[in-house]
Write an enzyme that holds these catalytic residues in place. Structure first.
Site, mmCIF file in Angstrom:
data_model
loop_
_atom_site.group_PDB
_atom_site.id
_atom_site.type_symbol
_atom_site.label_atom_id
_atom_site.label_comp_id
_atom_site.label_asym_id
_atom_site.label_seq_id
_atom_site.Cartn_x
_atom_site.Cartn_y
_atom_site.Cartn_z
ATOM 1 N N ASP A 43 14.041 33.357 -96.255
ATOM 2 C CA ASP A 43 13.788 33.888 -97.594
ATOM 3 C C ASP A 43 14.889 33.457 -98.561
ATOM 4 O OD1 ASP A 43 15.758 35.546 -96.598
ATOM 5 O OD2 ASP A 43 14.682 37.418 -96.980
ATOM 6 N N SER A 44 15.878 32.690 -98.052
ATOM 7 C CA SER A 44 16.832 31.994 -98.929
ATOM 8 C C SER A 44 16.090 31.090 -99.903
ATOM 9 C CB SER A 44 17.820 31.167 -98.094
ATOM 10 O OG SER A 44 17.132 30.319 -97.196
ATOM 11 N N ASP A 82 10.881 34.198 -92.021
ATOM 12 C CA ASP A 82 11.438 35.499 -92.427
ATOM 13 C C ASP A 82 10.369 36.435 -92.961
ATOM 14 O OD1 ASP A 82 14.200 35.571 -92.020
ATOM 15 O OD2 ASP A 82 14.654 34.553 -93.911
ATOM 16 N N GLU A 112 15.603 41.475 -90.616
ATOM 17 C CA GLU A 112 17.008 41.839 -90.791
ATOM 18 C C GLU A 112 17.208 43.324 -90.469
ATOM 19 O OE1 GLU A 112 18.460 40.754 -94.655
ATOM 20 O OE2 GLU A 112 17.829 38.669 -94.444
ATOM 21 N N GLU A 179 25.138 36.466 -88.827
ATOM 22 C CA GLU A 179 25.628 35.804 -90.043
ATOM 23 C C GLU A 179 26.954 36.423 -90.490
ATOM 24 O OE1 GLU A 179 22.793 35.340 -93.221
ATOM 25 O OE2 GLU A 179 24.340 34.691 -94.639
HETATM 26 O O1 KIV Z 1 17.092 33.071 -95.294
HETATM 27 C C1 KIV Z 1 17.902 32.337 -94.689
HETATM 28 O O2 KIV Z 1 18.081 31.157 -95.001
HETATM 29 C C2 KIV Z 1 18.646 32.913 -93.586
HETATM 30 C C3 KIV Z 1 19.759 32.105 -92.980
HETATM 31 C C4 KIV Z 1 20.938 32.120 -93.869
HETATM 32 C C5 KIV Z 1 20.101 32.542 -91.606
HETATM 33 O O3 KIV Z 1 18.394 34.014 -93.193
#
Ligand code: KIV
Length: 266
Positions: A43-44, A82, A112, A179
């Site tokens: 979700d980044s 995610d 998470e 993380e």
């Molecule tokens: O959303 C993401 O890119 C992540 C990574 C930083 C592990 O959760």
């Protein structure tokens, strides 16, 4: 093709494996050629693709769209997607949203949190959906943490993180992401649990490593976190290409030359 069984064998044999974030078809094809072991549709994407300042605005439909784009363009990697912010607060919505991401092409769903996820992790595992639980700095909780800060420092925080990791694994989690936690704590978690642990800013002793693709191509916006290395301009990337950067990352993680002490926290 990489499966959970492949990653479990890697852990058993001490073979380090790679994960990169990916959000579209073109990069997914390049990662296929570079034999990146696992891909995370993170979700980044809210920050690096959509331009938000956090991951919070990302929706399940956004995640499903990008997961499908990646999944149809990569045959080699295990695909992790995610569940975005507030999409797994209740069991019914978590189940429906996990189904949407699995049907879009994910092989594993990432969530998470900590031990509060145990019931959901068990239900999803029983329903054929493996989970990856993300602990430590969990960006969806940025407003609880008051910023993007190292987690698990100090005896009680470290003990809680280790207990959370053990609880979700006992509940059926197939993978963990750690993380931004001290390297010593990441090592302890990795040695304690019997599932593969993927680290980012968690030192060299986790079973696998993950980076946000844009960061490792030197396209970070603003401050570059210390755990990032730019593989595109690295002199060992003799082709100066993106595919070369992915291949160099793969070789560096497998060969144990990334990450080094300069990329970790104590
Ligand atoms: O959303 C993401 O890119 C992540 C990574 C930083 C592990 O959760």
């Amino acid at each position: 093709m990489t499966t959970l069984a492949t990653l479990n064998k890697f852990k058993k044999d001490g073979v380090k494996f790679t994960c990169l974030t990916c959000y579209d078809a073109m990069f997914a094809r390049m990662m296929d050629k570079a034999l990146i072991d696992t891909i995370l549709i993170g979700d980044s994407l809210g920050m690096v693709v959509q331009g938000h300042t956090s991951t919070l605005p990302v929706t399940v439909n956004d995640m499903a769209y990008h997961t499908a784009n990646v999944a149809r363009s990569n045959q080699h990697a295990l695909i992790i997607a995610d569940l975005p912010f507030m999409s797994y607060v209740t069991l019914p919505e978590a189940i429906v949203n996990s189904r949407q991401l699995m049907q879009a092409g994910a092989h594993v769903i990432k969530l998470e949190g900590g031990s509060e996820l145990c019931e959901l992790v068990t239900i999803l595992a029983q329903a054929g959906t493996p989970t990856c639980v993300h602990l430590g700095l969990t960006p969806q909780s940025v407003n609880v943490f008051g910023g993007y800060k190292i987690q698990g420092r100090g005896d009680s925080a470290a003990a809680k993180l280790l207990a959370d990791a053990q609880a979700v694994v006992a509940a059926g989690a197939a993978l963990l992401v750690l993380e931004c936690v001290p390297a010593e704590l990441a090592k302890a978690v990795t040695e304690t649990v019997d599932v593969p642990v993927i680290g980012i800013g968690a030192g060299a002793d986790t079973d696998g490593q993950v980076l946000v693709m844009h960061d490792m191509l030197g396209m970070a916006h603003g401050r570059v976190p210390r755990f990032v290395h730019d593989f595109l301009t690295d002199e060992r990337n003799t082709t100066h290409s993106i595919e070369g950067a992915f291949a160099l990352y793969q070789q560096s993680v497998r060969g144990g030359s990334f990450p080094t002490e300069q990329h970790q926290f104590s």
